[in-house]
Design a protein around this motif. Structure first.
Motif, mmCIF file in Angstrom:
data_model
loop_
_atom_site.group_PDB
_atom_site.id
_atom_site.type_symbol
_atom_site.label_atom_id
_atom_site.label_comp_id
_atom_site.label_asym_id
_atom_site.label_seq_id
_atom_site.Cartn_x
_atom_site.Cartn_y
_atom_site.Cartn_z
ATOM 1 N N ASN A 45 -3.042 -4.106 16.295
ATOM 2 C CA ASN A 45 -2.175 -5.279 16.241
ATOM 3 C C ASN A 45 -1.725 -5.536 17.684
ATOM 4 O OD1 ASN A 45 0.240 -6.950 16.116
ATOM 5 N ND2 ASN A 45 0.224 -6.604 13.904
ATOM 6 N N GLU A 46 -2.336 -6.516 18.307
ATOM 7 C CA GLU A 46 -2.076 -6.783 19.731
ATOM 8 C C GLU A 46 -0.608 -7.091 19.997
ATOM 9 O OE1 GLU A 46 -4.678 -9.672 21.406
ATOM 10 O OE2 GLU A 46 -6.519 -8.633 20.800
ATOM 11 N N ALA A 47 0.013 -7.882 19.136
ATOM 12 C CA ALA A 47 1.405 -8.270 19.342
ATOM 13 C C ALA A 47 2.346 -7.068 19.312
ATOM 14 C CB ALA A 47 1.828 -9.290 18.284
ATOM 15 N N GLU A 48 2.001 -6.077 18.484
ATOM 16 C CA GLU A 48 2.839 -4.887 18.343
ATOM 17 C C GLU A 48 2.401 -3.749 19.270
ATOM 18 O OE1 GLU A 48 5.515 -4.751 16.487
ATOM 19 O OE2 GLU A 48 5.260 -6.762 15.662
ATOM 20 N N GLY A 49 1.309 -3.965 19.994
ATOM 21 C CA GLY A 49 0.800 -2.928 20.891
ATOM 22 C C GLY A 49 0.240 -1.725 20.160
ATOM 23 N N VAL A 50 -0.296 -1.958 18.967
ATOM 24 C CA VAL A 50 -0.838 -0.870 18.144
ATOM 25 C C VAL A 50 -2.359 -0.847 18.258
ATOM 26 C CG1 VAL A 50 -1.096 0.031 15.807
ATOM 27 C CG2 VAL A 50 1.075 -0.987 16.517
ATOM 28 N N ASN A 51 -2.901 0.323 18.515
ATOM 29 C CA ASN A 51 -4.356 0.475 18.588
ATOM 30 C C ASN A 51 -4.700 1.918 18.256
ATOM 31 O OD1 ASN A 51 -7.037 0.024 18.973
ATOM 32 N ND2 ASN A 51 -6.927 -0.311 21.174
ATOM 33 N N GLN A 52 -5.113 2.169 17.026
ATOM 34 C CA GLN A 52 -5.398 3.528 16.561
ATOM 35 C C GLN A 52 -6.826 3.630 16.041
ATOM 36 O OE1 GLN A 52 -2.459 3.999 13.474
ATOM 37 N NE2 GLN A 52 -0.815 4.502 14.899
ATOM 38 N N GLU A 53 -7.433 4.780 16.278
ATOM 39 C CA GLU A 53 -8.776 5.047 15.756
ATOM 40 C C GLU A 53 -8.840 6.464 15.236
ATOM 41 O OE1 GLU A 53 -12.181 4.354 18.172
ATOM 42 O OE2 GLU A 53 -11.842 2.204 18.360
ATOM 43 N N THR A 54 -9.530 6.643 14.121
ATOM 44 C CA THR A 54 -9.719 7.979 13.581
ATOM 45 C C THR A 54 -10.977 7.970 12.719
ATOM 46 O OG1 THR A 54 -8.643 9.792 12.389
ATOM 47 C CG2 THR A 54 -8.340 7.597 11.484
ATOM 48 N N LYS A 55 -11.367 9.142 12.253
ATOM 49 C CA LYS A 55 -12.542 9.245 11.382
ATOM 50 C C LYS A 55 -12.106 9.726 10.006
ATOM 51 C CE LYS A 55 -15.932 10.155 15.035
ATOM 52 N NZ LYS A 55 -16.949 11.104 15.570
ATOM 53 N N GLY A 56 -12.894 9.367 9.016
ATOM 54 C CA GLY A 56 -12.603 9.796 7.663
ATOM 55 C C GLY A 56 -13.881 9.922 6.857
ATOM 56 N N ASN A 57 -13.739 10.370 5.632
ATOM 57 C CA ASN A 57 -14.886 10.451 4.730
ATOM 58 C C ASN A 57 -14.418 10.271 3.299
ATOM 59 O OD1 ASN A 57 -14.526 13.324 3.467
ATOM 60 N ND2 ASN A 57 -14.352 13.659 5.679
ATOM 61 N N VAL A 58 -15.321 9.806 2.476
ATOM 62 C CA VAL A 58 -14.996 9.574 1.069
ATOM 63 C C VAL A 58 -16.228 9.857 0.215
ATOM 64 C CG1 VAL A 58 -15.580 7.103 1.220
ATOM 65 C CG2 VAL A 58 -14.030 7.910 -0.577
ATOM 66 N N VAL A 59 -15.973 10.440 -0.947
ATOM 67 C CA VAL A 59 -17.022 10.670 -1.947
ATOM 68 C C VAL A 59 -16.616 9.895 -3.196
ATOM 69 C CG1 VAL A 59 -18.262 12.354 -3.349
ATOM 70 C CG2 VAL A 59 -17.516 12.968 -1.044
ATOM 71 N N MET A 60 -17.553 9.137 -3.751
ATOM 72 C CA MET A 60 -17.261 8.320 -4.927
ATOM 73 C C MET A 60 -18.318 8.513 -6.001
ATOM 74 S SD MET A 60 -16.293 4.789 -2.911
ATOM 75 C CE MET A 60 -17.549 5.044 -1.645
ATOM 76 N N ASP A 145 -1.428 -10.737 1.446
ATOM 77 C CA ASP A 145 -1.137 -10.322 2.821
ATOM 78 C C ASP A 145 -2.364 -10.453 3.717
ATOM 79 O OD1 ASP A 145 1.482 -9.669 2.173
ATOM 80 O OD2 ASP A 145 0.977 -7.599 1.662
ATOM 81 N N VAL A 146 -3.525 -10.559 3.089
ATOM 82 C CA VAL A 146 -4.785 -10.634 3.833
ATOM 83 C C VAL A 146 -5.144 -12.087 4.133
ATOM 84 C CG1 VAL A 146 -7.266 -10.157 3.766
ATOM 85 C CG2 VAL A 146 -5.646 -8.494 2.831
ATOM 86 N N LYS A 147 -5.422 -12.373 5.393
ATOM 87 C CA LYS A 147 -5.831 -13.719 5.799
ATOM 88 C C LYS A 147 -7.292 -13.940 5.418
ATOM 89 C CE LYS A 147 -5.721 -16.784 9.847
ATOM 90 N NZ LYS A 147 -5.397 -16.867 11.292
ATOM 91 N N TYR A 148 -8.143 -12.992 5.817
ATOM 92 C CA TYR A 148 -9.546 -13.014 5.413
ATOM 93 C C TYR A 148 -10.170 -11.651 5.709
ATOM 94 C CZ TYR A 148 -10.551 -13.734 10.391
ATOM 95 O OH TYR A 148 -10.603 -13.604 11.758
ATOM 96 N N THR A 149 -11.315 -11.416 5.089
ATOM 97 C CA THR A 149 -12.055 -10.168 5.298
ATOM 98 C C THR A 149 -13.490 -10.507 5.672
ATOM 99 O OG1 THR A 149 -10.706 -8.929 3.697
ATOM 100 C CG2 THR A 149 -12.883 -8.050 4.190
ATOM 101 N N ASN A 168 -2.212 -11.401 7.642
ATOM 102 C CA ASN A 168 -1.433 -12.538 8.132
ATOM 103 C C ASN A 168 -0.475 -12.158 9.256
ATOM 104 O OD1 ASN A 168 -2.446 -14.646 6.410
ATOM 105 N ND2 ASN A 168 -1.354 -13.694 4.713
ATOM 106 N N ASN A 169 -0.084 -10.878 9.324
ATOM 107 C CA ASN A 169 0.844 -10.434 10.369
ATOM 108 C C ASN A 169 0.139 -10.053 11.669
ATOM 109 O OD1 ASN A 169 -0.340 -7.998 9.780
ATOM 110 N ND2 ASN A 169 1.521 -6.983 9.076
ATOM 111 N N GLY A 170 -1.168 -10.295 11.731
ATOM 112 C CA GLY A 170 -1.912 -10.009 12.957
ATOM 113 C C GLY A 170 -2.551 -8.639 12.988
ATOM 114 N N THR A 171 -2.300 -7.822 11.985
ATOM 115 C CA THR A 171 -2.909 -6.490 11.914
ATOM 116 C C THR A 171 -4.374 -6.610 11.487
ATOM 117 O OG1 THR A 171 -0.813 -5.409 11.370
ATOM 118 C CG2 THR A 171 -2.829 -4.232 10.787
ATOM 119 N N LYS A 172 -5.228 -5.857 12.160
ATOM 120 C CA LYS A 172 -6.652 -5.845 11.818
ATOM 121 C C LYS A 172 -7.087 -4.412 11.514
ATOM 122 C CE LYS A 172 -9.511 -8.522 14.028
ATOM 123 N NZ LYS A 172 -10.376 -9.107 15.090
ATOM 124 N N VAL A 173 -7.691 -4.224 10.360
ATOM 125 C CA VAL A 173 -8.217 -2.918 9.959
ATOM 126 C C VAL A 173 -9.741 -3.019 9.932
ATOM 127 C CG1 VAL A 173 -8.369 -1.201 8.123
ATOM 128 C CG2 VAL A 173 -6.180 -2.331 8.587
#
Length: 206
Positions: A45-60, A145-149, A168-173
Motif C-alpha cells: 500500500n504505497e500511501a501507507e508505506g507498506v510493502n511486505q513479501e513472504t512465502k507460503g504453501n497450501v494443500v487442498m 472492499d475489493v475494487k477488482y481482481t 478500494n483502500n489502495g492495498t494490493k495483495v
C-alpha cells in the motif's frame, strides 16, 4: 454489416472466450484429487508505506485445506477452521459458517471467479517462456472492499499462475504460484486437527 452489430458481435465473442477460459480452469481444478501449491505472497500500500513479501504453501482436497503462511497454520476439515499460531501458543476454532462469505479462502482460491464478478479479458504476458492470460474480475457487490481482481492463467496448462487483488483502500495483495503439484500422496491426518499436539496452547473456540 452495421457498426453497432459488429461491436455487439465482437463483445459477445470476447465474453464467450472469457467464459470458455474460466470454464477450462474450473474443469481442470476439479479433475484433481488434491492440489499442493507453493506461492509468494506480497502485500503493498504505497500511501501507507507498506510493502511486505513472504512465502507460503497450501494443500487442498475438495473444500478441505491446510495453509501455512506468516508462521501461522490454518486447517479446514470440512466443518471447522483451526487457526494455529505457535508464536502466541494459541489455537482459534471457528465454524466455516461464521467466516466472511466474500473472503477468498484457499478452497475458493481456484474457483471464486465463477460467480459474483463481471469478467473481462485483460493483458497477456510472457513469464519465463509461458503465456499468461489475465482476466479482470470486478465485484458485482457495490459494497465490496475489493475494487477488482486480476486472475493470471497459464494458457497452456490452464492453471492459475497469479492473483492480484486491488482493494478500494489502495492495498494490493499479489499471490504468485511458484509450484503447482497435483494428486500428491497425502496422509489421512493432513486436514485433521490433533488436539493432543497442543496441550500447552490456549484453545479459543468461537
Amino acid at each position: 454489416m452495421p457498426v453497432v452489430l459488429l461491436l455487439f458481435m465482437t463483445a459477445f465473442a470476447k465474453a464467450q472466450s472469457v467464459q470458455t477460459l474460466l470454464k477450462e480452469v474450473d474443469t481442470k481444478v476439479k479433475s484433481y484429487d488434491n492440489i499442493a501449491i507453493d506461492f509468494k505472497y506480497a502485500l503493498s500500500n504505497e500511501a501507507e508505506g507498506v510493502n511486505q513479501e513472504t512465502k507460503g504453501n497450501v494443500v487442498m482436497a475438495g473444500d478441505n485445506y491446510k495453509l501455512s503462511l506468516m508462521g501461522t497454520t490454518q486447517l479446514f476439515d470440512g466443518t471447522n477452521v483451526y487457526t494455529i499460531v505457535p508464536e502466541d501458543e494459541e489455537v482459534t476454532i471457528s465454524a466455516m459458517s461464521d467466516q466472511d462469505e466474500n473472503a477468498i479462502t484457499p478452497s475458493k482460491m481456484l474457483s471464486f471467479f465463477n460467480e459474483g464478478y463481471t469478467q473481462k479479458m485483460d493483458i497477456k504476458q510472457k513469464v519465463n517462456g509461458r503465456e499468461i492470460q489475465f482476466v479482470k474480475l470486478t465485484p458485482m457487490d457495490s459494497n465490496s472492499d475489493v475494487k477488482y481482481t486480476l486472475l493470471g492463467v497459464d494458457a497452456q496448462t490452464k492453471h492459475i499462475h497469479k492473483l492480484i487483488i486491488t482493494q478500494n483502500n489502495g492495498t494490493k495483495v499479489t499471490i504468485t504460484v511458484n509450484s503447482f503439484k497435483t494428486n500428491q500422496p497425502l496422509a489421512k491426518s493432513t486436514f485433521t486437527f490433533d488436539k493432543s499436539k497442543y496441550t500447552d496452547y490456549y484453545i479459543n473456540k468461537l
